[in-house]
Design a protein around this motif. Sequence first.
Motif, PDB file in Angstrom:
ATOM      1  N   MET A  86       7.122   4.756 -16.293  1.00  0.00           N
ATOM      2  CA  MET A  86       8.404   4.620 -15.596  1.00  0.00           C
ATOM      3  C   MET A  86       9.104   5.967 -15.551  1.00  0.00           C
ATOM      4  SD  MET A  86      11.719   2.184 -16.438  1.00  0.00           S
ATOM      5  CE  MET A  86      11.159   0.722 -15.543  1.00  0.00           C
ATOM      6  N   ARG A  87       9.557   6.325 -14.374  1.00  0.00           N
ATOM      7  CA  ARG A  87      10.318   7.557 -14.198  1.00  0.00           C
ATOM      8  C   ARG A  87      11.605   7.248 -13.444  1.00  0.00           C
ATOM      9  NH1 ARG A  87       6.823  12.056 -15.144  1.00  0.00           N
ATOM     10  NH2 ARG A  87       8.704  13.330 -14.926  1.00  0.00           N
ATOM     11  N   VAL A  88      12.524   8.192 -13.473  1.00  0.00           N
ATOM     12  CA  VAL A  88      13.819   8.025 -12.822  1.00  0.00           C
ATOM     13  C   VAL A  88      13.831   8.845 -11.543  1.00  0.00           C
ATOM     14  CG1 VAL A  88      16.321   8.256 -13.043  1.00  0.00           C
ATOM     15  CG2 VAL A  88      14.934   7.690 -15.053  1.00  0.00           C
ATOM     16  N   GLU A  89      14.196   8.206 -10.430  1.00  0.00           N
ATOM     17  CA  GLU A  89      14.301   8.914  -9.154  1.00  0.00           C
ATOM     18  C   GLU A  89      15.558   9.782  -9.179  1.00  0.00           C
ATOM     19  OE1 GLU A  89      13.654  10.704  -6.124  1.00  0.00           O
ATOM     20  OE2 GLU A  89      12.190   9.071  -6.389  1.00  0.00           O
ATOM     21  N   LEU A  90      15.372  11.088  -8.990  1.00  0.00           N
ATOM     22  CA  LEU A  90      16.489  12.032  -9.090  1.00  0.00           C
ATOM     23  C   LEU A  90      17.017  12.478  -7.736  1.00  0.00           C
ATOM     24  CD1 LEU A  90      15.207  14.252 -12.044  1.00  0.00           C
ATOM     25  CD2 LEU A  90      16.685  12.231 -12.123  1.00  0.00           C
ATOM     26  N   THR A  91      16.354  12.106  -6.666  1.00  0.00           N
ATOM     27  CA  THR A  91      16.818  12.466  -5.321  1.00  0.00           C
ATOM     28  C   THR A  91      16.837  11.197  -4.475  1.00  0.00           C
ATOM     29  OG1 THR A  91      14.570  12.972  -4.590  1.00  0.00           O
ATOM     30  CG2 THR A  91      15.848  14.793  -5.505  1.00  0.00           C
ATOM     31  N   GLY A  92      17.282  11.338  -3.259  1.00  0.00           N
ATOM     32  CA  GLY A  92      17.274  10.198  -2.346  1.00  0.00           C
ATOM     33  C   GLY A  92      18.645   9.588  -2.179  1.00  0.00           C
ATOM     34  N   THR A  93      19.063   9.447  -0.939  1.00  0.00           N
ATOM     35  CA  THR A  93      20.371   8.871  -0.635  1.00  0.00           C
ATOM     36  C   THR A  93      20.498   7.455  -1.162  1.00  0.00           C
ATOM     37  OG1 THR A  93      20.502  10.209   1.375  1.00  0.00           O
ATOM     38  CG2 THR A  93      21.949   8.282   1.246  1.00  0.00           C
ATOM     39  N   TRP A  94      19.433   6.686  -1.061  1.00  0.00           N
ATOM     40  CA  TRP A  94      19.491   5.273  -1.420  1.00  0.00           C
ATOM     41  C   TRP A  94      18.865   4.971  -2.776  1.00  0.00           C
ATOM     42  CZ3 TRP A  94      22.751   4.249   2.090  1.00  0.00           C
ATOM     43  CH2 TRP A  94      22.607   4.750   3.390  1.00  0.00           C
ATOM     44  N   THR A  95      18.119   5.935  -3.332  1.00  0.00           N
ATOM     45  CA  THR A  95      17.316   5.618  -4.518  1.00  0.00           C
ATOM     46  C   THR A  95      17.625   6.465  -5.744  1.00  0.00           C
ATOM     47  OG1 THR A  95      15.571   7.124  -3.749  1.00  0.00           O
ATOM     48  CG2 THR A  95      15.379   4.788  -3.143  1.00  0.00           C
ATOM     49  N   ARG A  96      18.569   7.398  -5.684  1.00  0.00           N
ATOM     50  CA  ARG A  96      18.887   8.204  -6.867  1.00  0.00           C
ATOM     51  C   ARG A  96      19.310   7.269  -8.017  1.00  0.00           C
ATOM     52  NH1 ARG A  96      20.229  12.913  -9.412  1.00  0.00           N
ATOM     53  NH2 ARG A  96      22.312  13.093 -10.348  1.00  0.00           N
ATOM     54  N   GLY A  97      18.725   7.478  -9.171  1.00  0.00           N
ATOM     55  CA  GLY A  97      19.022   6.638 -10.328  1.00  0.00           C
ATOM     56  C   GLY A  97      18.154   5.410 -10.449  1.00  0.00           C
ATOM     57  N   MET A  98      17.223   5.224  -9.526  1.00  0.00           N
ATOM     58  CA  MET A  98      16.311   4.088  -9.596  1.00  0.00           C
ATOM     59  C   MET A  98      15.289   4.330 -10.712  1.00  0.00           C
ATOM     60  SD  MET A  98      13.696   2.771  -6.634  1.00  0.00           S
ATOM     61  CE  MET A  98      12.667   1.319  -6.851  1.00  0.00           C
ATOM     62  N   THR A  99      15.015   3.303 -11.521  1.00  0.00           N
ATOM     63  CA  THR A  99      13.937   3.381 -12.492  1.00  0.00           C
ATOM     64  C   THR A  99      12.680   2.814 -11.843  1.00  0.00           C
ATOM     65  OG1 THR A  99      14.855   1.330 -13.431  1.00  0.00           O
ATOM     66  CG2 THR A  99      15.272   3.375 -14.626  1.00  0.00           C
ATOM     67  N   VAL A 100      11.710   3.691 -11.614  1.00  0.00           N
ATOM     68  CA  VAL A 100      10.505   3.325 -10.870  1.00  0.00           C
ATOM     69  C   VAL A 100       9.398   2.997 -11.857  1.00  0.00           C
ATOM     70  CG1 VAL A 100       8.835   4.061  -9.134  1.00  0.00           C
ATOM     71  CG2 VAL A 100      11.201   4.899  -9.027  1.00  0.00           C
ATOM     72  N   ALA A 101       9.008   1.736 -11.919  1.00  0.00           N
ATOM     73  CA  ALA A 101       7.932   1.287 -12.810  1.00  0.00           C
ATOM     74  C   ALA A 101       6.631   1.221 -12.026  1.00  0.00           C
ATOM     75  CB  ALA A 101       8.263  -0.080 -13.399  1.00  0.00           C
ATOM     76  N   ASP A 102       5.615   1.891 -12.513  1.00  0.00           N
ATOM     77  CA  ASP A 102       4.306   1.847 -11.871  1.00  0.00           C
ATOM     78  C   ASP A 102       3.518   0.691 -12.482  1.00  0.00           C
ATOM     79  OD1 ASP A 102       1.873   2.268 -10.661  1.00  0.00           O
ATOM     80  OD2 ASP A 102       1.987   4.444 -10.823  1.00  0.00           O
ATOM     81  N   GLN A 103       3.461  -0.421 -11.752  1.00  0.00           N
ATOM     82  CA  GLN A 103       2.844  -1.641 -12.273  1.00  0.00           C
ATOM     83  C   GLN A 103       1.370  -1.780 -11.877  1.00  0.00           C
ATOM     84  OE1 GLN A 103       5.489  -5.109 -11.714  1.00  0.00           O
ATOM     85  NE2 GLN A 103       7.090  -3.652 -11.115  1.00  0.00           N
TER      86      GLN A 103
END
Length: 322
Positions: free
Chosen positions: A259-276
Amino acid sequence: MTGIPVVLDVDTGLDDSLALLLAARSPALNLLGVTCVTGNVTVDKVVDNTLKVLAVAGRGDVPVAIGRDKPLLEKVVSAAYVHGEDGLGGLNATLSNPERDPEPTHAVDFLANLLATASEPVTLVPLGPLTNIAVLLRERPEAVAGIHRIVLMGGAVGSGNASAVGEFNIRQDPEAAEIVLTSGLDVTLYTWDVFTQVTFAATEVAGMMGSDSPSAQLAGRLMDFMLRNHDRTETSIGDAGAVASVIEPEGLETRQWPMRVELTGTWTRGMTVADQRPGTWVHKESAWQPPMGNLVSVSTAVDVERFRTLFRQAVEHPADRN
């Protein structure tokens, strides 16, 4: 005093207060200290709220340290619309002034010193933005040896609350969250997905307000504000669920995912991205996204009745801690 040694890192608010009451009253925990960070409200209000809640819980002996007043890079966004201007739904002024002052040392130094001198490794329980913890890991790396694990409230696998995909604590300081999630430490996320599930109905809240226990009375008053503020018939104990999962980890189902944190993106900054995806597939399909390179424990289900019972017993019928 026996029990699991813990330090809470808070941005006290309403549900942080519920978490403090549980941690302070549970005989299963040894609450060594509390550090404060700007999040739901500014850090000065967080400190005042924390000291007052601990006093109600009969734990005015617990040291409280003042931490970061702003995120690493992000602007501060208040959650007063959820927690009230004082962070406690207007209840702060009704609570007695604490006799104890906050610690003279900054929260990061307080944590580093505590971790270096504790008799056994300590579980950190961050319940707000991860700014203090990230600064500790970067500026006082020797402290890592004293950390048993980190159990944090933050992140979401499904929808968020601060944005379409971002949970508030992570979205308030994405850079700090990325530092913690990639630290290599044993990290468990009590996510927004389970945060809302451990609830009490209005009738149960009324019962707590009528209790003989000051801790239960305060818990009921806090939840009563949450009910009224959001016009609901039941409300979650929120951050207190993360504390409950430290006390009874069997009540929380988790999956180990990168899991990493999206640090850029107008709509996705702060998203926790889980690779399932299966690990073997990740390495085959890496042209667009290289492997994340970490593993964290992500909550997927919670034993609601178990945590409800644990919380209510702790605030209504606290065991003798002497």
